[in-house]
Structure formats: C-alpha cells, structure tokens
Design a protein around this motif. Structure first.
Motif, PDB file in Angstrom:
ATOM      1  N   ILE A   1      31.739  17.122  77.350  1.00 40.13           N
ATOM      2  CA  ILE A   1      30.736  16.551  78.245  1.00 40.13           C
ATOM      3  C   ILE A   1      29.374  16.654  77.550  1.00 40.13           C
ATOM      4  O   ILE A   1      28.963  17.738  77.132  1.00 40.13           O
ATOM      5  N   GLU A   2      28.697  15.517  77.426  1.00 44.33           N
ATOM      6  CA  GLU A   2      27.387  15.458  76.785  1.00 44.33           C
ATOM      7  C   GLU A   2      26.402  14.785  77.727  1.00 44.33           C
ATOM      8  O   GLU A   2      26.805  14.116  78.690  1.00 44.33           O
ATOM      9  N   GLU A   3      25.126  14.945  77.434  1.00 45.29           N
ATOM     10  CA  GLU A   3      24.101  14.269  78.224  1.00 45.29           C
ATOM     11  C   GLU A   3      23.785  12.927  77.599  1.00 45.29           C
ATOM     12  O   GLU A   3      23.429  12.836  76.423  1.00 45.29           O
ATOM     13  N   VAL A   4      23.958  11.874  78.385  1.00 42.29           N
ATOM     14  CA  VAL A   4      23.682  10.517  77.933  1.00 42.29           C
ATOM     15  C   VAL A   4      22.761   9.854  78.960  1.00 42.29           C
ATOM     16  O   VAL A   4      23.132   9.719  80.126  1.00 42.29           O
ATOM     17  N   GLU A   5      21.568   9.497  78.516  1.00 44.09           N
ATOM     18  CA  GLU A   5      20.566   8.870  79.389  1.00 44.09           C
ATOM     19  C   GLU A   5      20.326   9.705  80.645  1.00 44.09           C
ATOM     20  O   GLU A   5      20.238   9.191  81.763  1.00 44.09           O
ATOM     21  N   GLY A   6      20.246  11.009  80.426  1.00 42.50           N
ATOM     22  CA  GLY A   6      19.904  11.920  81.514  1.00 42.50           C
ATOM     23  C   GLY A   6      21.044  12.287  82.444  1.00 42.50           C
ATOM     24  O   GLY A   6      20.830  12.992  83.431  1.00 42.50           O
ATOM     25  N   ARG A   7      22.276  11.842  82.138  1.00 44.76           N
ATOM     26  CA  ARG A   7      23.412  12.140  83.001  1.00 44.76           C
ATOM     27  C   ARG A   7      24.565  12.700  82.172  1.00 44.76           C
ATOM     28  O   ARG A   7      24.723  12.324  80.998  1.00 44.76           O
TER      29      ARG A   7
ATOM     30  N   PRO B   1      25.931  20.389  75.228  1.00 42.72           N
ATOM     31  CA  PRO B   1      27.284  19.911  75.494  1.00 42.72           C
ATOM     32  C   PRO B   1      28.197  21.012  76.014  1.00 42.72           C
ATOM     33  O   PRO B   1      27.920  22.199  75.825  1.00 42.72           O
ATOM     34  N   MET B   2      29.311  20.599  76.640  1.00 38.72           N
ATOM     35  CA  MET B   2      30.240  21.532  77.263  1.00 38.72           C
ATOM     36  C   MET B   2      31.654  20.967  77.178  1.00 38.72           C
ATOM     37  O   MET B   2      31.869  19.783  77.434  1.00 38.72           O
ATOM     38  N   VAL B   3      32.598  21.806  76.795  1.00 40.08           N
ATOM     39  CA  VAL B   3      34.012  21.426  76.876  1.00 40.08           C
ATOM     40  C   VAL B   3      34.489  21.689  78.296  1.00 40.08           C
ATOM     41  O   VAL B   3      34.271  22.775  78.844  1.00 40.08           O
ATOM     42  N   ALA B   4      35.117  20.695  78.906  1.00 36.01           N
ATOM     43  CA  ALA B   4      35.566  20.797  80.291  1.00 36.01           C
ATOM     44  C   ALA B   4      36.876  21.582  80.381  1.00 36.01           C
ATOM     45  O   ALA B   4      37.529  21.868  79.379  1.00 36.01           O
ATOM     46  N   GLY B   5      37.269  21.899  81.626  1.00 35.94           N
ATOM     47  CA  GLY B   5      38.553  22.564  81.876  1.00 35.94           C
ATOM     48  C   GLY B   5      38.394  24.011  82.273  1.00 35.94           C
ATOM     49  O   GLY B   5      37.875  24.814  81.498  1.00 35.94           O
TER      50      GLY B   5
ATOM     51  N   TRP C   1      35.925  32.225  85.438  1.00 37.96           N
ATOM     52  CA  TRP C   1      34.981  32.937  84.577  1.00 37.96           C
ATOM     53  C   TRP C   1      33.883  32.019  84.027  1.00 37.96           C
ATOM     54  O   TRP C   1      33.315  32.270  82.974  1.00 37.96           O
ATOM     55  N   GLY C   2      33.584  30.934  84.734  1.00 47.51           N
ATOM     56  CA  GLY C   2      32.526  30.034  84.295  1.00 47.51           C
ATOM     57  C   GLY C   2      32.951  29.014  83.262  1.00 47.51           C
ATOM     58  O   GLY C   2      32.100  28.263  82.747  1.00 47.51           O
ATOM     59  N   LEU C   3      34.264  28.937  82.943  1.00 43.63           N
ATOM     60  CA  LEU C   3      34.716  27.904  82.018  1.00 43.63           C
ATOM     61  C   LEU C   3      34.338  26.526  82.557  1.00 43.63           C
ATOM     62  O   LEU C   3      34.532  26.236  83.740  1.00 43.63           O
ATOM     63  N   SER C   4      33.796  25.696  81.674  1.00 45.90           N
ATOM     64  CA  SER C   4      33.298  24.335  81.933  1.00 45.90           C
ATOM     65  C   SER C   4      31.984  24.326  82.702  1.00 45.90           C
ATOM     66  O   SER C   4      31.431  23.257  82.954  1.00 45.90           O
ATOM     67  N   GLU C   5      31.473  25.511  83.060  1.00 42.15           N
ATOM     68  CA  GLU C   5      30.154  25.608  83.695  1.00 42.15           C
ATOM     69  C   GLU C   5      29.149  26.211  82.716  1.00 42.15           C
ATOM     70  O   GLU C   5      28.187  25.555  82.308  1.00 42.15           O
ATOM     71  N   THR C   6      29.376  27.468  82.355  1.00 45.75           N
ATOM     72  CA  THR C   6      28.495  28.155  81.397  1.00 45.75           C
ATOM     73  C   THR C   6      29.241  28.555  80.128  1.00 45.75           C
ATOM     74  O   THR C   6      28.610  28.939  79.139  1.00 45.75           O
ATOM     75  N   GLU C   7      30.577  28.509  80.161  1.00 44.68           N
ATOM     76  CA  GLU C   7      31.408  28.865  79.011  1.00 44.68           C
ATOM     77  C   GLU C   7      32.249  27.654  78.621  1.00 44.68           C
ATOM     78  O   GLU C   7      32.819  26.985  79.489  1.00 44.68           O
ATOM     79  N   TRP C   8      32.363  27.398  77.307  1.00 40.25           N
ATOM     80  CA  TRP C   8      33.182  26.276  76.872  1.00 40.25           C
ATOM     81  C   TRP C   8      34.608  26.440  77.380  1.00 40.25           C
ATOM     82  O   TRP C   8      35.163  27.543  77.356  1.00 40.25           O
ATOM     83  N   GLY C   9      35.199  25.298  77.813  1.00 39.98           N
ATOM     84  CA  GLY C   9      36.409  25.356  78.598  1.00 39.98           C
ATOM     85  C   GLY C   9      37.702  25.029  77.880  1.00 39.98           C
ATOM     86  O   GLY C   9      37.819  25.113  76.651  1.00 39.98           O
ATOM     87  N   ALA C  10      38.693  24.610  78.668  1.00 34.87           N
ATOM     88  CA  ALA C  10      40.096  24.653  78.291  1.00 34.87           C
ATOM     89  C   ALA C  10      40.648  23.372  77.688  1.00 34.87           C
ATOM     90  O   ALA C  10      41.718  23.393  77.087  1.00 34.87           O
ATOM     91  N   TYR C  11      39.970  22.247  77.871  1.00 36.73           N
ATOM     92  CA  TYR C  11      40.510  20.990  77.355  1.00 36.73           C
ATOM     93  C   TYR C  11      40.181  20.865  75.877  1.00 36.73           C
ATOM     94  O   TYR C  11      39.390  20.028  75.442  1.00 36.73           O
ATOM     95  N   SER C  12      40.817  21.713  75.074  1.00 38.16           N
ATOM     96  CA  SER C  12      40.561  21.801  73.638  1.00 38.16           C
ATOM     97  C   SER C  12      41.749  22.506  72.987  1.00 38.16           C
ATOM     98  O   SER C  12      42.269  23.478  73.549  1.00 38.16           O
ATOM     99  N   ARG C  13      42.167  22.050  71.839  1.00 34.68           N
ATOM    100  CA  ARG C  13      43.319  22.666  71.155  1.00 34.68           C
ATOM    101  C   ARG C  13      43.059  24.139  70.867  1.00 34.68           C
ATOM    102  O   ARG C  13      43.957  24.983  70.963  1.00 34.68           O
TER     103      ARG C  13
END
Length: 331
Positions: free
Chosen positions: A10-16, A62-66, A92-104
């Motif tokens: 998840i990245e910021e594109v045009e403020g969203r 940026p943030m990895v979701a999941g 534990w804050g994954l996908s909020e403040t900690e990079w998350g699970a949708y990643s190898r």
C-alpha cells in the motif's frame, strides 16, 4: 532465498492509499529480529478495507497489507525462536504500524510470534485467522464471566453469523452443546449455518433498526461483530445476568443504547480486542480452538485463493459477499 518476491504493498498516490502487488527484496523489509517465510495468510474485513482504500487502516506508508500469517522461521536473532520453528501472527498492528503478511518473507518482532499449535497445519491456522481467534477470545470472555455455565436450553445469539467471526463462534459454542441462534441478512445461508451448529436463523433486519431500551429477555448471551443498533438491541434483549461480547463494527461504530440493560438486568458488555491481546490470553484462545473446533466444520467454511486474487476478494468482503473464511496462499 529468492532475490525478489511478491507482496501486496500500500502506497500513497495523490494523497490516498493505493494497493498493488509489487516486487520486494529482503533489503526492503524492516529490521526486526525474526525472518519468517510465509506460506499462508487470510482475508479479514480489515484487510478488505486496507486494500480497497475504503478504510484508512495503514497508519504509515508504504505498508505491506495483511494482519495474519503462518510460516516458518528462516533466520533469527532472538533466542526464543529458532530456524525451522512453525509460527503464526495475529494482529499486533500488522498492516497498520507493522509491515504485514501478504509477502513471501517478513521480518517480525519476537514478541509478536505465537508457536503454531501442533494440531493445526498452516492452512488450518489461517482458515481460523484473526476472525476465528477473535471468536475464541469472545467465547473465553463469556466463559470467564460465567455466562456459559448452566445455560441449559437458553439461546445464545451470534450476529454477523455468515462472516469469519460468526462462523467460528457458532462452531465453538455448538461444540459445547449450547443452543446457538444465527443472525444474518443472507437467508440463503441457512443450510450452511445450521451445518456449523446453529439451531435456527433470524433475519438481521429485526436487530438493525432502532429498538426500545429494554425488550423481552430472549438471549442468555451473545457474540456481536456488527455494533450500532444491532448491539444495542442485543443488549436490550439479553436476560438478567447475561453478557454480550463486542468485537467488531461492520454495522457502525456507534452504540445507540441506554444504561437500562446494565443497571436493571445486570447485563455485561464485554469488549474483546484481538490486536494487542497479551500472549498468555492468545495461547488460551488457540488452545481452545485446538480442543473444540471441529476440523470438518473448519474445512466446510474455508476456501483457498492465490494472492493475485486479493484486489477482487477485498472488494467482495467489504461488500459483504464472502461467507466463512478465505485463506490466501503466499508461498
């Protein structure tokens, strides 16, 4: 290890916030002490909000979701975790403040890891996921309050019954031979919900409209993942001394009720948080799941999909068109 791998970023594109499947390397990951190779994750309502951008879940980009993962430790600087350990993470804050699970691969803080119970495969653990683990926390809360003991033929209401929390909650309560009633707007799911252990079905429309502060005492207790008028009506219909757990807000974050059920009937409202729940209570919840969750019922409410399907599935879960649990294959 792979030089690069896929992740839902998840990245910021045009403020969203905008999500896409991107290529990452190990150098892109945060500098946490345990590197996990992830085989499976799951799809939760919060994941749907994060990926679609319909809820600002990620607090930094940026943030990895999941928010859920299951996998194997492949590197560790933490003495409590060794290479080859089977582990899982919920919240534990994954996908909020900690990079998350949708990643190898993902680097995780040691305290955030839970040993995968021997009784579950990684796929089964993610079929349970945060939704099922939250359902177990709700059952524990009702048990600790004393609501489940001596219930007899009294009925327990589960709202949002066709969703992830609801389906597992029905199974866990039914495993204790309690009489469970499922509230859902999808009457076509009656056969599915009864197969999970629901004794009968009620239309959610009867709970989602404004109701009186006190209503006929109907339920011994309940598990609610909807919020708003649904939760207020459930409290107003709970019998003397009963308890209701609140763990979600699919219908709204407001609580348009009164103190009347609490001060005239002694009804307890038990808040259940799955994100920052202490490790000891997490262990209790997973032990309960290992003991009481019927594996055949778990399989019946589970489907498996590849990570490439996440954009479409995220739209589906936010729109309320997914029943049961969806496991995401990562590895």
């Amino acid at each position: 290890m792979a030089e690069s791998f896929k992740a839902m970023l998840i990245e910021e594109v045009e403020g969203r916030p905008r999500a896409r499947i991107a290529d990452l390397t190990l150098a892109d990951l945060p500098d946490n002490d345990v590197l996990v190779e992830i085989s499976h994750s799951s799809l939760n309502y919060k994941d749907g909000l994060a990926i679609t951008g319909k809820g600002r879940i990620a607090r930094r980009l940026p943030m990895v979701a999941g928010i859920d993962l299951a996998g194997v430790v492949v590197e560790s600087r933490a003495p409590e975790w060794a290479v080859g350990d089977r582990v899982l993470v919920n919240g534990w804050g994954l996908s909020e403040t900690e990079w998350g699970a949708y990643s190898r691969f993902q680097r995780i803080k040691p305290r955030h890891l839970t040993a995968l119970p021997e009784g579950f495969s990684p796929l089964e653990a993610m079929a349970i996921g945060t939704a099922g683990y939250t359902a177990a926390l709700c059952v524990l809360a009702l048990e600790d309050h004393g609501t489940l003991a001596g219930a007899g033929e009294a009925e327990f209401l589960v709202t949002g019954a066709a969703g992830g929390v609801g389906t597992v909650a029905i199974s866990l309560l039914a495993a204790r031979e309690l009489r469970v009633v499922a509230s859902t707007g999808r009457v076509s799911e009656e056969g599915f919900l009864k197969a999970l252990g629901a004794a009968r079905i009620v239309d959610r429309a009867g709970l989602s409209a404004p109701g009186k502060p006190l209503q006929p005492e109907t339920w011994a207790g309940g598990i609610d993942s909807v919020g708003s008028h649904t939760l207020a009506n459930l409290l107003a219909q709970t019998r003397y001394g009963g308890a209701v757990t609140a763990c979600g807000l699919a219908g709204g974050a407001d609580l348009p009720g009164t103190v009347m059920p609490h001060i005239l009937r002694g009804v307890a409202l038990l808040g259940v948080d799955s994100v920052m729940c202490p490790p000891e209570r997490r262990a209790r919840a997973w032990a309960l799941l290992d003991r009481d969750l019927d594996r055949a019922r778990l399989a019946a409410l589970t489907r498996v999909a590849p990570m490439a399907d996440l954009p479409h599935l995220a739209e589906e879960i936010v729109a309320g068109r997914i029943r049961g649990r969806t496991v995401i294959e990562i590895g």
